[in-house]
Motif scaffolding. Structure first.
Motif, PDB file in Angstrom:
ATOM      1  N   ASP A 134       0.836  -1.207   0.000  1.00 49.30           N
ATOM      2  CA  ASP A 134       0.000   0.000   0.000  1.00 49.30           C
ATOM      3  C   ASP A 134       0.874   1.261   0.000  1.00 49.30           C
ATOM      4  O   ASP A 134       0.571   2.243  -0.697  1.00 49.30           O
ATOM      5  N   LYS A 135       1.952   1.222   0.762  1.00 48.27           N
ATOM      6  CA  LYS A 135       2.858   2.373   0.798  1.00 48.27           C
ATOM      7  C   LYS A 135       3.591   2.520  -0.533  1.00 48.27           C
ATOM      8  O   LYS A 135       3.807   3.638  -1.016  1.00 48.27           O
ATOM      9  N   LEU A 136       3.982   1.391  -1.121  1.00 49.16           N
ATOM     10  CA  LEU A 136       4.624   1.441  -2.436  1.00 49.16           C
ATOM     11  C   LEU A 136       3.678   2.025  -3.477  1.00 49.16           C
ATOM     12  O   LEU A 136       4.082   2.832  -4.322  1.00 49.16           O
ATOM     13  N   ASN A 137       2.418   1.628  -3.402  1.00 48.43           N
ATOM     14  CA  ASN A 137       1.422   2.157  -4.341  1.00 48.43           C
ATOM     15  C   ASN A 137       1.254   3.659  -4.191  1.00 48.43           C
ATOM     16  O   ASN A 137       1.033   4.362  -5.175  1.00 48.43           O
ATOM     17  N   TYR A 138       1.338   4.133  -2.946  1.00 47.55           N
ATOM     18  CA  TYR A 138       1.164   5.570  -2.698  1.00 47.55           C
ATOM     19  C   TYR A 138       2.362   6.372  -3.187  1.00 47.55           C
ATOM     20  O   TYR A 138       2.210   7.388  -3.863  1.00 47.55           O
ATOM     21  N   TRP A 139       3.584   5.924  -2.871  1.00 51.94           N
ATOM     22  CA  TRP A 139       4.767   6.755  -3.107  1.00 51.94           C
ATOM     23  C   TRP A 139       5.410   6.586  -4.477  1.00 51.94           C
ATOM     24  O   TRP A 139       6.051   7.514  -4.985  1.00 51.94           O
ATOM     25  N   LEU A 140       5.284   5.418  -5.073  1.00 52.50           N
ATOM     26  CA  LEU A 140       5.982   5.173  -6.339  1.00 52.50           C
ATOM     27  C   LEU A 140       5.194   5.702  -7.538  1.00 52.50           C
ATOM     28  O   LEU A 140       3.962   5.758  -7.492  1.00 52.50           O
ATOM     29  N   PRO A 141       5.890   6.063  -8.634  1.00 54.02           N
ATOM     30  CA  PRO A 141       7.353   6.060  -8.742  1.00 54.02           C
ATOM     31  C   PRO A 141       7.964   7.283  -8.060  1.00 54.02           C
ATOM     32  O   PRO A 141       7.253   8.216  -7.683  1.00 54.02           O
ATOM     33  N   VAL A 142       9.287   7.259  -7.908  1.00 55.06           N
ATOM     34  CA  VAL A 142       9.989   8.461  -7.459  1.00 55.06           C
ATOM     35  C   VAL A 142       9.667   9.562  -8.459  1.00 55.06           C
ATOM     36  O   VAL A 142       9.808   9.370  -9.662  1.00 55.06           O
ATOM     37  N   ASP A 143       9.225  10.711  -7.974  1.00 53.23           N
ATOM     38  CA  ASP A 143       8.815  11.777  -8.892  1.00 53.23           C
ATOM     39  C   ASP A 143      10.007  12.468  -9.548  1.00 53.23           C
ATOM     40  O   ASP A 143       9.937  12.847 -10.722  1.00 53.23           O
ATOM     41  N   TRP A 144      11.086  12.621  -8.788  1.00 51.96           N
ATOM     42  CA  TRP A 144      12.221  13.351  -9.334  1.00 51.96           C
ATOM     43  C   TRP A 144      13.488  12.837  -8.650  1.00 51.96           C
ATOM     44  O   TRP A 144      13.604  12.852  -7.428  1.00 51.96           O
ATOM     45  N   TYR A 145      14.398  12.348  -9.468  1.00 51.48           N
ATOM     46  CA  TYR A 145      15.673  11.807  -8.975  1.00 51.48           C
ATOM     47  C   TYR A 145      16.794  12.664  -9.554  1.00 51.48           C
ATOM     48  O   TYR A 145      16.882  12.855 -10.758  1.00 51.48           O
ATOM     49  N   ASN A 146      17.645  13.195  -8.686  1.00 48.35           N
ATOM     50  CA  ASN A 146      18.789  13.969  -9.157  1.00 48.35           C
ATOM     51  C   ASN A 146      20.082  13.326  -8.675  1.00 48.35           C
ATOM     52  O   ASN A 146      20.157  12.828  -7.548  1.00 48.35           O
ATOM     53  N   GLY A 147      21.082  13.345  -9.540  1.00 42.91           N
ATOM     54  CA  GLY A 147      22.368  12.769  -9.165  1.00 42.91           C
ATOM     55  C   GLY A 147      23.454  13.138 -10.153  1.00 42.91           C
ATOM     56  O   GLY A 147      23.259  14.001 -11.013  1.00 42.91           O
ATOM     57  N   PRO A 187       4.736  -2.075  -7.646  1.00 45.19           N
ATOM     58  CA  PRO A 187       3.549  -1.854  -8.480  1.00 45.19           C
ATOM     59  C   PRO A 187       3.789  -1.160  -9.818  1.00 45.19           C
ATOM     60  O   PRO A 187       2.846  -0.969 -10.579  1.00 45.19           O
ATOM     61  N   CYS A 188       5.039  -0.745 -10.116  1.00 47.86           N
ATOM     62  CA  CYS A 188       5.282  -0.038 -11.373  1.00 47.86           C
ATOM     63  C   CYS A 188       6.584  -0.540 -11.989  1.00 47.86           C
ATOM     64  O   CYS A 188       7.466  -1.027 -11.290  1.00 47.86           O
ATOM     65  N   SER A 189       6.715  -0.395 -13.312  1.00 50.22           N
ATOM     66  CA  SER A 189       7.861  -0.989 -14.002  1.00 50.22           C
ATOM     67  C   SER A 189       9.086  -0.090 -14.012  1.00 50.22           C
ATOM     68  O   SER A 189      10.204  -0.580 -14.177  1.00 50.22           O
ATOM     69  N   GLU A 190       8.908   1.209 -13.887  1.00 48.62           N
ATOM     70  CA  GLU A 190      10.038   2.136 -13.853  1.00 48.62           C
ATOM     71  C   GLU A 190      10.104   2.799 -12.478  1.00 48.62           C
ATOM     72  O   GLU A 190       9.092   3.296 -11.983  1.00 48.62           O
ATOM     73  N   PRO A 191      11.283   2.843 -11.867  1.00 43.84           N
ATOM     74  CA  PRO A 191      11.371   3.411 -10.522  1.00 43.84           C
ATOM     75  C   PRO A 191      11.357   4.930 -10.471  1.00 43.84           C
ATOM     76  O   PRO A 191      10.869   5.502  -9.505  1.00 43.84           O
ATOM     77  N   TYR A 192      11.899   5.589 -11.507  1.00 42.08           N
ATOM     78  CA  TYR A 192      12.092   7.043 -11.459  1.00 42.08           C
ATOM     79  C   TYR A 192      11.359   7.709 -12.627  1.00 42.08           C
ATOM     80  O   TYR A 192      11.666   7.456 -13.794  1.00 42.08           O
ATOM     81  N   ALA A 193      10.409   8.567 -12.304  1.00 43.68           N
ATOM     82  CA  ALA A 193       9.670   9.263 -13.363  1.00 43.68           C
ATOM     83  C   ALA A 193      10.543  10.296 -14.061  1.00 43.68           C
ATOM     84  O   ALA A 193      10.411  10.525 -15.261  1.00 43.68           O
ATOM     85  N   LYS A 194      11.460  10.898 -13.309  1.00 46.06           N
ATOM     86  CA  LYS A 194      12.288  11.977 -13.856  1.00 46.06           C
ATOM     87  C   LYS A 194      13.695  11.848 -13.293  1.00 46.06           C
ATOM     88  O   LYS A 194      13.878  11.534 -12.115  1.00 46.06           O
ATOM     89  N   ARG A 195      14.711  12.088 -14.145  1.00 49.24           N
ATOM     90  CA  ARG A 195      16.105  12.042 -13.673  1.00 49.24           C
ATOM     91  C   ARG A 195      16.865  13.222 -14.261  1.00 49.24           C
ATOM     92  O   ARG A 195      16.869  13.436 -15.469  1.00 49.24           O
ATOM     93  N   THR A 196      17.466  14.015 -13.371  1.00 43.44           N
ATOM     94  CA  THR A 196      18.286  15.149 -13.784  1.00 43.44           C
ATOM     95  C   THR A 196      19.681  14.979 -13.191  1.00 43.44           C
ATOM     96  O   THR A 196      19.940  14.045 -12.441  1.00 43.44           O
ATOM     97  N   ALA A 197      20.565  15.889 -13.531  1.00 39.23           N
ATOM     98  CA  ALA A 197      21.952  15.777 -13.054  1.00 39.23           C
ATOM     99  C   ALA A 197      22.538  17.157 -12.836  1.00 39.23           C
ATOM    100  O   ALA A 197      22.192  18.120 -13.534  1.00 39.23           O
ATOM    101  N   GLN A 198      23.440  17.247 -11.870  1.00 39.58           N
ATOM    102  CA  GLN A 198      24.117  18.505 -11.580  1.00 39.58           C
ATOM    103  C   GLN A 198      25.543  18.473 -12.130  1.00 39.58           C
ATOM    104  O   GLN A 198      26.134  17.405 -12.287  1.00 39.58           O
ATOM    105  N   GLY A 199      26.082  19.650 -12.410  1.00 42.61           N
ATOM    106  CA  GLY A 199      27.463  19.754 -12.849  1.00 42.61           C
ATOM    107  C   GLY A 199      28.409  19.804 -11.660  1.00 42.61           C
ATOM    108  O   GLY A 199      27.999  19.993 -10.516  1.00 42.61           O
TER     109      GLY A 199
END
Length: 802
Positions: free
Chosen positions: A519-532, A558-570
């Motif tokens: 239930d918690k996985l269903n609520y929180w996933l996917p990660v909305d924004w991942y930066n690295g 509950p979903c096939s992709e973990p991260y909806a969005k991925r950005t990166a810093q310089g």
């Protein structure tokens, strides 16, 4: 009154901590936002400025989201297994557990000093047995499903670290940890069959919002190619060599073949080969080279012709020689290649060195001088002659190969299966038992976690054996299946294991029944924004997507992709414009900046210093400029007046700034958002006063960047007890973002004569009349004939006169 940043920052960090204001709620009716940063390796050196920049981007987004009414999960943890800690433990004699705990405590205090709004109640540590129990659980699920397997192969081995490395960890022929030269070593290795998921990893990129260069790097790393598998019969023995080629259209130009020196056919038919001693000598030389050294394009071509075995070109029936050479690897493709020297530079150089025939099959070059690698008309190719479309030529050849039963169309991947073990102590134990009767047997799930034993000697064996192999009480056990004497697996998992699923554990960090509640996985996933960092987009990012897709396939997420969005810093470069390093003496310690100037100055500067996605050099002058900015914000209370709505003079500026800051935060343009805040601050001081409505909005939009000073002013001005808890992100009116007046440049014959402020909605006739009525313009036009009048709306008037 001077701003005492030290006491103010400590005050609010304690208040936030006590109030639990950044703790995410699992059952909230609010919209959710899951912001994720790459969790750090807790080194003894602690936090560096790169960490500050990496975390500050989504820190700003997360604070903004909370003010916008979201339930925000912004967690932090520690990727704490790995060689640096173990090497330090060996050097000092301090147990890795103790080293890790000390480093985590130090790192956490540093993070809190900068004021990051992480939910510390969900902090995870990959070395905690309550965590790696589930890392082991995932491994066993992969083992059950045939994705975890063991095979003997040549591996990349670091003699210094005494550890086997994946290709990803030994790029350039150097160990990723100690940068020593890597050598090849034959060993039994655990693999994860990531190649089974290659197509899913590629197609999944269509579902996500990743930066284009991140997607491209993943596509290139996976390296999918279409071509053909072709069978070459061997003349002297009843065997065939299967090769893979992306250019089956050039088969008529094949004049020799090359096999890997380690190819099993060589040993199988050693009695047929008259120069076996020469081959064995060459093979032993190849074993001293790393995979990187063997496959480099720019190097001397070496090899040995196999005397006693030849092949037959399947499309023209010609006999061709077979060579061994170091640039062909058993781990890539089939361990053998066909060579078309007329149209491949490496094959051309090899053929020239060994006096092998070169046959042109594509017109367009001069093969007496160099290989021709372009497109053109097919020649010397029987049924392909005259065709000039590469795609059609390839399709025709594959059709013929399939009709004759000598080949078929196929797909290959550059990505190899993931070498998944280390011969070191400080890693997750692999939960497998080796039984003479039953083979490899999984440790029962109810016996997880399989814990690391307490040891005093962490030194790896001289032959690259794990320190665990020396502990009889750990190694000797009973087979879970038949009860006979057995031995535990003594290799441990690589550091990448714990980081391949950590984002799931943040969702439910204390669950001892599952890796996380569904239930918690269903609520929180996917990660909305991942930066690295960009350095992790081909290893960690692919590995974690692979684990997640597997977990999706077995119904664990509950979903096939973990991260909806991925950005990166310089990167943050040193003041000299070069990457920071201790040897160069250009390292900036963020803790010193916090001590001398305050956390808000550090936070603001790392986002103001340049484009967030690009590298930028550290500038002491710019840091001091941010200090002056924070001090000016603090002093706004000295010019504060009553007022419950924006003043006429500043109304447009506030609406425009709120809009810009709101939009810039969402597009990583933090530097221009801060610049807009600085411009607004100057406008406020130019007016000489700010009312309460204006100050409230200003503090709210500055808060994500400089939370401490804004919280203190919020409280002092009586806006509420805590901005992070009470505040709401201000809105803007699009209509009020437009200026009521605009500046128009007036030119006469192209030369500027005046600048005028006119109504933004003035008509062309009104603008021209106003321009000609200006005192300077009128004097310039006096006695002249106006030939032409040009108006560029909102910008300029040009009058042509003589």
């Amino acid at each position: 009154m001077k701003y005492d940043f030290a006491s103010v920052e400590k005050k609010w960090q304690d208040k936030w901590d006590k109030a639990g204001v950044f703790a995410a709620k699992d059952d909230s009716s609010k919209p959710k936002f899951y912001g994720l940063v790459e969790f750090p390796y807790p080194s003894g050196a602690g936090m560096h400025v790169g960490h500050i920049k990496a975390y500050s981007g989504l820190e700003v987004v997360s604070r903004k989201r909370r003010l916008q009414g979201y339930n925000v999960l912004f967690p932090i943890g520690f990727d704490a297994y790995g060689l640096p800690t173990e090497n330090y433990a060996i050097k000092t004699g301090i147990h890795p557990r103790k080293v890790t705990d000390i480093n985590i405590e130090k790192f956490t205090s540093q993070l809190k000093r900068v004021g990051f709004s992480f939910d510390y109640s969900r902090t995870i540590d990959t070395t905690d047995d309550k965590y790696y129990k589930w890392t082991q659980w995932i491994f066993l699920k992969m083992f059950e499903n045939g994705l975890a397997f063991r095979d003997k192969t040549l591996v990349n081995y670091c003699p210094s670290c005494k550890v086997v490395l994946s290709n990803e960890d030994s790029q350039g022929g150097k160990c990723d940890i100690c940068h020593s030269d890597v050598v090849q070593k034959s060993k039994d290795v655990w693999y994860l069959r990531i190649t089974e998921y290659a197509d899913k990893l590629l197609s999944g990129l269509d579902e996500v919002d990743y930066l284009p260069n991140i997607k491209l790097q993943q596509v290139n790393w996976i390296g999918k190619s279409r071509g053909a598998f072709v069978n070459f019969n061997l003349n002297e023995i009843s065997e065939e060599l299967k090769i893979y080629t992306t250019r089956p259209d050039t088969l008529f130009g094949v004049t020799f073949m090359v096999m890997a020196p380690e190819h099993p056919i060589i040993d199988k038919y050693a009695d047929k080969i008259s120069n076996m001693d020469e081959i064995l000598n060459y093979r032993s030389e190849c074993a001293k080279k790393t995979e990187f050294e063997r496959t480099q394009l720019v190097k001397d071509k070496t090899g040995v012709k196999i005397e006693g075995i030849t092949a037959k070109n399947p499309v023209n029936g010609k006999d061709i020689p077979i060579y061994i050479s170091d640039y062909v690897m058993m781990g890539y493709g089939t361990g053998a290649i066909m060579a078309v020297p007329a149209h491949d530079e490496r094959d051309y150089d090899f053929a020239k060195k060994f006096g092998i025939d070169i046959i042109e099959v594509i017109k367009g070059g001069d093969i007496s001088q160099a290989a021709y690698t372009g497109d053109g008309e097919m020649v010397n190719s029987d049924f392909l002659n005259g065709m000039d479309n590469k795609k059609d030529s390839i399709a025709k050849m594959i059709e013929v190969l399939q009709q004759k039963g000598i080949g078929e169309g196929g797909v290959q991947y550059k990505m190899k299966d993931w070498a998944f073990n280390r011969q070191r102590y400080w890693g997750e134990p692999i939960p497998i038992v080796h039984c003479d009767k039953c083979g490899m047997v999984a440790v029962p799930y109810d016996e997880l976690p399989l814990r690391l034993p307490e040891v005093e000697n962490f030194e790896p064996g001289t032959d690259g054996e794990s320190p665990l192999a020396k502990i009889d009480s750990y190694v000797n056990c009973k087979c879970p299946k038949c009860g006979a004497d057995a031995k535990r697996e003594t290799d441990t998992m690589p550091q990448w294991a714990g980081s391949s699923w950590y984002f799931l554990r943040y969702i439910d960090p204390n669950n001892d029944k599952a890796l996380a509640d569904m239930d918690k996985l269903n609520y929180w996933l996917p990660v909305d924004w991942y930066n690295g960092g960009m350095e992790h987009v081909t290893r960690h990012l692919i590995y974690s997507r692979f684990w997640h897709k597997f977990l999706y396939d077995i119904g664990a997420v509950p979903c096939s992709e973990p991260y909806a969005k991925r950005t990166a810093q310089g990167l943050i470069l040193g003041p000299d414009g070069v990457k920071m390093s201790k040897s160069r003496g250009n390292v900036i310690d963020p803790n010193e900046v916090v001590d001398s100037l305050g956390a808000d100055v550090l936070r603001t500067y790392v986002l103001f210093m340049g484009d967030y996605e690009q590298a930028a050099p550290w500038s002491e002058n710019s840091v001091k400029g941010c200090k002056r900015f924070i001090d000016k914000v603090w002093n706004l209370s000295e010019i504060l007046v009553d007022g419950d709505e924006y003043s006429k003079e500043l109304s447009s500026s506030f609406h425009k700034t709120i809009k810009k800051v709101s939009e810039d935060i969402e597009t990583l343009k933090y530097n221009t958002a801060i610049a807009a805040l600085m411009t607004l601050l100057n406008a406020i001081y130019a007016k000489g006063e700010i009312n309460r409505a204006e100050l409230k909005s200003f503090l709210l939009i500055l808060n994500p960047f400089a939370p401490h000073v804004t919280e203190e002013m919020w409280e002092q001005c009586g806006f509420g007890s805590m901005l992070a808890a009470d505040g709401s992100w201000p809105t803007y009116d699009e209509a009020k973002c437009k200026d009521s007046e605009i500046e128009i440049v007036v030119q006469i014959c192209g030369k500027i004569k005046a600048k005028l402020m006119i109504a933004a909605d003035a008509t062309e006739d009104e603008v021209l009349a106003t321009a000609k009525a200006d005192e300077k313009v009128a004097a310039e036009l006096n006695g002249k004939q106006i030939i032409k009048e040009i108006y560029v709306p909102g910008k300029l008037v040009n009058i042509v006169a003589k």
